[in-house]
Design an enzyme around this catalytic site. Structure first.
Site, PDB file in Angstrom:
ATOM      1  N   ASN A 118       0.826  -1.208   0.000  1.00 57.66           N
ATOM      2  CA  ASN A 118       0.000   0.000   0.000  1.00 57.66           C
ATOM      3  C   ASN A 118       0.868   1.269   0.000  1.00 57.66           C
ATOM      4  OD1 ASN A 118      -1.629   2.247   1.249  1.00 57.66           O
ATOM      5  ND2 ASN A 118      -3.211   0.680   1.188  1.00 57.66           N
TER       6      ASN A 118
ATOM      7  N   HIS B 113      -3.277   0.557  -3.762  1.00 61.38           N
ATOM      8  CA  HIS B 113      -3.420  -0.442  -2.704  1.00 61.38           C
ATOM      9  C   HIS B 113      -2.337  -1.494  -2.970  1.00 61.38           C
ATOM     10  CE1 HIS B 113      -7.885   0.127  -1.259  1.00 61.38           C
ATOM     11  NE2 HIS B 113      -7.115   1.154  -0.955  1.00 61.38           N
TER      12      HIS B 113
ATOM     13  N   GLU C  35      -2.341  -4.642  -3.752  1.00 59.55           N
ATOM     14  CA  GLU C  35      -2.519  -5.484  -4.932  1.00 59.55           C
ATOM     15  C   GLU C  35      -2.239  -4.703  -6.216  1.00 59.55           C
ATOM     16  OE1 GLU C  35      -4.562  -4.895  -2.428  1.00 59.55           O
ATOM     17  OE2 GLU C  35      -5.841  -6.595  -1.941  1.00 59.55           O
TER      18      GLU C  35
ATOM     19  N   SER D 157      -8.051  -9.224   2.532  1.00 56.95           N
ATOM     20  CA  SER D 157      -9.132  -9.401   1.553  1.00 56.95           C
ATOM     21  C   SER D 157      -9.217  -8.190   0.618  1.00 56.95           C
ATOM     22  CB  SER D 157     -10.449  -9.571   2.320  1.00 56.95           C
ATOM     23  OG  SER D 157     -11.531  -9.753   1.427  1.00 56.95           O
TER      24      SER D 157
ATOM     25  N   CYS E 211     -10.293  -5.162  -1.712  1.00 53.50           N
ATOM     26  CA  CYS E 211     -11.448  -4.237  -1.763  1.00 53.50           C
ATOM     27  C   CYS E 211     -12.104  -4.285  -3.144  1.00 53.50           C
ATOM     28  CB  CYS E 211     -10.965  -2.815  -1.475  1.00 53.50           C
ATOM     29  SG  CYS E 211     -10.149  -2.041  -2.893  1.00 53.50           S
TER      30      CYS E 211
ATOM     31  N   CYS F 239      -9.477  -3.444  -6.019  1.00 53.21           N
ATOM     32  CA  CYS F 239      -8.490  -4.501  -6.274  1.00 53.21           C
ATOM     33  C   CYS F 239      -9.178  -5.758  -6.815  1.00 53.21           C
ATOM     34  CB  CYS F 239      -7.711  -4.791  -5.004  1.00 53.21           C
ATOM     35  SG  CYS F 239      -6.791  -3.348  -4.431  1.00 53.21           S
TER      36      CYS F 239
ATOM     37  N   ASP G 204      -8.450   4.864   3.565  1.00 51.40           N
ATOM     38  CA  ASP G 204      -8.002   3.861   2.592  1.00 51.40           C
ATOM     39  C   ASP G 204      -9.153   3.008   2.061  1.00 51.40           C
ATOM     40  OD1 ASP G 204      -5.500   3.084   1.332  1.00 51.40           O
ATOM     41  OD2 ASP G 204      -5.927   1.095   2.122  1.00 51.40           O
TER      42      ASP G 204
END
Lengths: 145, 145
Positions: A39, A50, A52, A77, A79, A82, A142
């Site tokens: 991130n 982010h 990912e 997990s 979002c 992503c 975020d």
């Protein structure tokens, strides 16, 4: 925890060490890590990087056929954004460190044919729990809250 | 075409002039453009900076309440990733130049309460049609195909 989630966790810790949000990710192709990221909200003032997304960006411009046989590892997990990136590139499998501190649209991913594995890592969870407790405003930012 | 879609179209043309994929986007808050962007696949070798993402990134770190009363303009129907970013930040309205050359998950956005307006602009469509005809491989790469 396998070597790939370990690498994602190292990315998360690298982010934390720089004052960032401790979420990390790696992209794996044929058993090899081809991208790593974490991130970048604090470090780069980024609203799109982010973990990912940073990982995918660092992996560079891959072929469609490569994305379609890759595995994305992330400590948290994914979002909506992503998860959307996973669908855009047709990444067939996502391994998730934990989904207790935050849970993205996992059912939507599954209904679109993405295989999800939730490792339920105590270390990933603890990292986020401690961070969120100390940085509630930043964390809310975020996740758009 | 209103001034905001005109600004998004100018971004698309700016991208094309630099050898990029001609998709542009602006973010509008209280009638003022607070972010502009265009697809950066070619220019920056980016796999995450679609026009909408580049626009959000250029807008910077906004407050959640600001995203939630903003309008995103884009010359082309947003893909899974960009639609996911809309959901992450709770952007309530997206104005789309055209959705004939590509159509993202519009029903999913609508089912999540996002208002969509499709302008059906001949100019936006023509820009993409001509680009895709000449750059099929690049276009396929951008949409993960």
């Amino acid at each position: 925890m396998d070597e790939y989630m370990q690498a994602a966790l190292e990315e998360a810790k690298k982010g934390l060490a720089c004052g960032g949000i401790p979420i990390g990710s790696v992209l794996v192709l044929d058993g090899k890590i081809v991208g790593r990221g974490h991130n970048q909200r604090v470090q780069k003032g980024s609203v799109v990087l982010h973990a990912e997304m940073d990982c995918l960006e660092n992996a560079g411009r891959l072929k469609a056929v490569d994305y379609k046989r890759s595995v994305l590892y992330t400590t948290l997990s994914p979002c909506d954004m992503c998860s959307g990136a996973v669908l855009l590139y047709g990444i067939p499998k996502v391994v998730i460190g934990e989904n207790a501190t935050f849970k993205g649209p996992e059912e939507y991913l599954k209904s679109n044919g993405v295989e999800l594995v939730v490792v339920d890592s105590r270390e990933c969870k603890q990292l986020m729990e401690e961070f969120i407790k100390e940085n509630q405003d930043l964390w809310n930012e975020d996740i758009g809250e």
